[in-house]
Every structure is written in C-alpha cells, then in structure tokens.
Scaffold this motif. Sequence first.
Motif, mmCIF file in Angstrom:
data_model
loop_
_atom_site.group_PDB
_atom_site.id
_atom_site.type_symbol
_atom_site.label_atom_id
_atom_site.label_comp_id
_atom_site.label_asym_id
_atom_site.label_seq_id
_atom_site.Cartn_x
_atom_site.Cartn_y
_atom_site.Cartn_z
ATOM 1 N N ARG A 115 36.152 35.414 32.249
ATOM 2 C CA ARG A 115 34.942 35.295 31.437
ATOM 3 C C ARG A 115 33.937 34.310 32.031
ATOM 4 N N GLN A 118 32.479 35.592 35.298
ATOM 5 C CA GLN A 118 31.597 36.690 34.948
ATOM 6 C C GLN A 118 30.274 36.173 34.379
ATOM 7 N N TYR A 122 26.582 36.644 35.861
ATOM 8 C CA TYR A 122 25.675 37.494 35.088
ATOM 9 C C TYR A 122 24.469 36.728 34.566
ATOM 10 N N VAL A 126 19.880 37.224 32.527
ATOM 11 C CA VAL A 126 19.343 36.865 31.226
ATOM 12 C C VAL A 126 18.000 36.135 31.384
ATOM 13 N N VAL A 188 28.229 44.084 36.217
ATOM 14 C CA VAL A 188 28.460 44.457 34.824
ATOM 15 C C VAL A 188 28.558 45.972 34.659
ATOM 16 N N LEU A 189 27.699 46.696 35.374
ATOM 17 C CA LEU A 189 27.762 48.156 35.291
ATOM 18 C C LEU A 189 29.112 48.666 35.776
ATOM 19 N N ALA A 192 31.990 47.835 33.352
ATOM 20 C CA ALA A 192 32.026 48.792 32.248
ATOM 21 C C ALA A 192 32.652 50.105 32.717
ATOM 22 N N LYS A 195 36.450 49.841 33.081
ATOM 23 C CA LYS A 195 37.142 49.873 31.786
ATOM 24 C C LYS A 195 37.385 51.295 31.326
ATOM 25 N N TYR B 279 22.600 35.991 24.577
ATOM 26 C CA TYR B 279 23.659 36.476 25.465
ATOM 27 C C TYR B 279 25.010 35.872 25.105
ATOM 28 N N GLN B 283 27.803 38.298 23.651
ATOM 29 C CA GLN B 283 28.300 38.672 24.985
ATOM 30 C C GLN B 283 29.020 40.021 25.002
ATOM 31 N N ARG B 284 29.899 40.178 24.022
ATOM 32 C CA ARG B 284 30.710 41.392 24.021
ATOM 33 C C ARG B 284 29.853 42.651 23.919
ATOM 34 N N PHE B 286 26.798 42.886 24.606
ATOM 35 C CA PHE B 286 25.921 42.925 25.766
ATOM 36 C C PHE B 286 26.559 43.715 26.902
ATOM 37 N N LEU B 287 27.825 43.393 27.183
ATOM 38 C CA LEU B 287 28.498 44.042 28.307
ATOM 39 C C LEU B 287 28.826 45.489 27.982
ATOM 40 N N LEU B 290 25.776 48.613 27.652
ATOM 41 C CA LEU B 290 25.135 49.475 28.635
ATOM 42 C C LEU B 290 25.730 50.873 28.654
ATOM 43 N N PHE B 291 26.974 50.951 28.209
ATOM 44 C CA PHE B 291 27.626 52.257 28.287
ATOM 45 C C PHE B 291 28.097 52.745 26.929
#
Lengths: 309, 296
Positions: A115, A118, A122, A126, A188-189, A192, A195, B279, B283-284, B286-287, B290-291
């Motif tokens: 975390r 990351q 990231y 912002v 980040v992309l 995601a 995951k 942010y 946070q959660r 936010f990440l 996007l998807f």
Amino acid sequence: MTTLVRGVTKVFGRKRVLSRDRITLVLFMAVPLLIYAIWVWGPALATVAISFTRWDNVSAPQWIGLHNYTRLFQDPLFKQSLINNFIWLVVFITIPTTAGLALAVILDRKLKFTRLYQSAIYLPMVLSLPVIGLMFTWFFKPDDGLVNTLLGLISHGNISPGWLADPHLALAAVLTAAIWRHVGYVMVLYLAGLKGIDPAMREAAVVDGANEWQLFRRVTLPLLKPVTIIVLVITIIESLRAFDLVYVMTNGLEGPNHATELLATMMFNAAIHNYELGYGAAVAVILLLISLAFIITYVAQVMREEEEV
Amino acid sequence: MADITLPRATEQSVAKTRRSLGPRQLKRALLHVILATIAIAWMIPLVSAIYTSVRTFADGTANGPWSFPPHSFTLQNFVDAWTDGGFSGYFLNTFLVVIPAVILMLLLSSMTAFVLSRYRFRGSRLLLMLFIAGLLLPFQVLLIPVYRLSNFLNIYDTLGSLVAIHVAFELGFCTFVLHNFMRTIPKDLTDAAAVDGASVFRIWWQVVLPLCRPALAALATLEFTWKWNDYLWVITLIQSTNNATVTLGLSGLRGEFVTNWNLITAASLLAAVPTVIVYLVLQRQFLGGLFVGSNK
C-alpha cells in the motif's frame, strides 16, 4: 420502429410503454445528448470548418480554403512541434509503460508495505500539472535547484546544466516531470487488470513447471492484452494532449528556441495569443487526425469487450 | 484449486520455522530494497517542496535553499499564500466549479447510461460509441469553438463557463463507466419494479441509482480530482483574478513573486491538499474505480 417497440415491450414484461415513460426515456437521452453535441461534437466539427478560414476573432471569418494547411507545412515551428510530439510519444510509450507494468507485477504479489509503495508512486497522479510543473521548475532551477546542487557536490561545481533554459535539455526536463506522473497511472491500470486475472491460470502454469519469466511472458502478459491496449491508447492520447507542463515549466510557452514546443502549445499560441483562430484550428485538426486513429482502435476494443459479455 | 495452493503454503511455513535466509527470503528482501528505493526517489520532488515551504525566504538566501539542518521553521508561507496570495478566494471558486460540475455530470450521465444499458433501440450502439469516442478527443480540438461559444452565450469569464464544459466533456467518460456498471445489475430487478407499476423515472431514481453507489463514488473521486486540477480550460475561459481557480492562481504567483519559491511551494502544497485528502480517504474506490463493472 417495430424492433424498438418489441424491445421495449420485452423489457416491460409485455406491458405497454406508458406515454409518461416514453417522455422520460426520450428526455433521459435527449438532454445529455444535446449538451454533448453542443459542447463536444459540435465544436470538434466547427474546428474543422474554422481551419479553412482566416479569422482574427473580431471581424467575420474569411474562407481561404487550404491556405492554412499549406502555410502549416512550410512553417518550421510546425515541424519542430511534430518532432517534439513524436519524441514525447516515443518516450512516453516506452519508459513509463514498462516501469508501470513492472511495478504492478511486483506489487501484485502482496508483499508487506505494498500500500505504502503504491501510494508513493501513485501520489503524483493526484497533483495538478501546474503543481508538478512548479515543483520541477524549482527542482531543476539552474543556480540553486536541488538537482544542480547535488550535481555540484559530486562534480565540485563543474557540472551545472541550465535544464529548462538549455535548448538541448529543456524537453528532457519537462519529460522527467511527465514520466514521474505517468508511471503511477500505468501502474494502477495494470494493477486493476492483474486483479481480474483468474489465479488458477497462473497456478496451472506454475504446476507445469514454468519459471517466473515464462509465467509472465506466456501467461500474464497475454491475459493483460485488453489492459495493454487501453494503457497504450491513454498514453498516446496523453502525449498528444500534453500542454500544461510545458506551459508552466517553460513559462514563455515554447521554451528556449522552441525547444519544448508541442502541437498543443503551438495551437494555443496561434489561437489565443496571436488571434489567428483559423491557423490554430488547422493545428488542432492535425492533432485530431493523429488522435483519430487511436480513438478508433480504442472504441473497437471497448465494443469488442462489450460483445463478449 | 485447493491442492495447488496447499504445497506452496506448507513450503512457506517450513521456511518460516527454519528461519534461515533461503533464496526466497533473499529475493523478497531484494524486492523490498528496490521498491523502497523507488518509492523514496518518487517522493523527492514532494519532500523538497515541503522542505522549501516551511523555511523563510531569508534563511534560503543566507544559507542556500538546501542547507541542512534548516535555520528556520515557519508556516507563514502558507498563511501568506492563503491571505495575500488570494488562495482563499481561489479555493472557493474551485469548489464552486467542481462540486456542481461533478453532481451534474453524474446525474446526466446516469440517465444516458440507464437508457443505453436497459433498452436496445436502433442507433443505441452508435450513441454509445459517440460518447466513448468523444472522451478521448484532445481538448485543443474543442478549444476555439468552446471559447467562442462562451462569448456567444455571455458566460465567458464566469465560473458557469467552466461548469458547462466540464459537465459536457465528462459525459463521455461517466456514461461509459456507468453503462458498464449498470449492465451488471440484473434485469429481473428492474422488471419486477416495472411489473409493480413503477414508472421509468422511479426505477432509475429508486432502484438503479442506489445500486450504482460504488460506481458513482468512484467516479465522483476521479472527477473531483480531474476537475480540481484542470488548467487548460481555466486559462482559456477565465480572465479576471476574481474568477480564477486554484491552478490559475498558482501559475499567476510565478509572475508576481518571481523569486519567492518558499511561497510558491507552500501554495502548491495547499493547492494539492483537497485532492490528496480525497485520494487517501477514498483510496479503495479510486483504484477500483477505473475498471468498475468491467471485471465484476
């Protein structure tokens, strides 16, 4: 018309669509569409039309055909902008994407402090680009910026480049700031995307004796293809949109000897500063044409995914 | 699946009991060193800005901006930015643009997304494609006509001109994300409501929108950050200092106080506070945001 009625009846369990519902549905579509047409697609088309005119923002626009474009192709500044945009694009599509992917794959292992790492990477996403621009201007300041202070310590004051004032280094300095921001976005992309991968796929490969590189190369990366397409398109569009950092960091908009001039800054200068709306529009149309190829790729990818569901 | 994960787990616990530094631990340690180095390197610009912002101008000139330890500590730069630098006004203006813009864009795009995800009609796919294609347009392509349009509508140099372009432009992205999310809501739910005699409006407002809360939260965070950070539209559509937003005020500082980097870094950090808070708190979302919906 019959298909519409049949579709709507199906949704409503064979009940007829009441007229009040029909009004709601039409309004739900029409209001946002109208706004989108007036502020987005209308202006995009208008820009194409304006590019065929000479317009000083005061008197009426004059139709001059392709004159803006012939002028554009003889303008050394346009060539310079194209080259800079190309450099920006090549750097952007290689460095931050690779770094972001690598970081995402490592951070996906759920190590301790993930975390924290990351968030650190990231965080720049912002911040606003003017904030980043000012921070890096301060960072690269020739006389007493942090970079040159450190370089001075190492080289005993022998090396002290001008960075943003140096035509050979200005673009690199601006790109450093841009990369600093973009790596987190890509990471980040991909995180995601990772995951969304079924762990069983990778476990099966491990059971089959794949080493880590093979696992990444033959299983993970192919499965990430949809994300990669989105990452590439976003990266390309971001490099074509690039404007704020150059505008803030090289204050005079274009840097020493136009070293950081991009299509976006050239367009802005022509239209907003020099009141050559037609000429600025022509630059915008070139930007649009370049983007369009990638926009189509993106829409095709999205629609393909749409059909799979 | 259970027998695949099992050996890995035992292997790990064996290694732990032995407490030896096996190749696995060594690799893990190496990864931490690499990651920590990168993370620290990533923070350098930010940390150096913070360091500059809490020192006095006199300290920087007398001892050099990077002398350590600092000979001064002050929060006056933040106070100066907020009051003399006019940031209290810029903050208010930015909130007045961003909050209505985000609410409006979410409301409007949830309407289109609702219709496009629930009903198929001739041209529905084309409309969806128009929204998605528009979201990637370079802003420069819209710049001149939107600038002229604002003049024409008499909203040039008002906060309203910014709200309008932000709402309109983001309809593409928000419709796209919400459409993806709404497709995952089972049709039976809305059908049941329809059979019970609920109007389309009520189904949207009382059934679909509450279910979309995670997607709406994610979008709100993203859009808040993007719109708070907008610069291009502000410099295009706003002229007077009274109507300036944070980003415009920030770039203006450079001309006014050419040499006072202590003030500029303090103002930059102030400008970033709302988005950093958003942010960290969300946070959660936010990440994942996007998807949303695409991976279920």
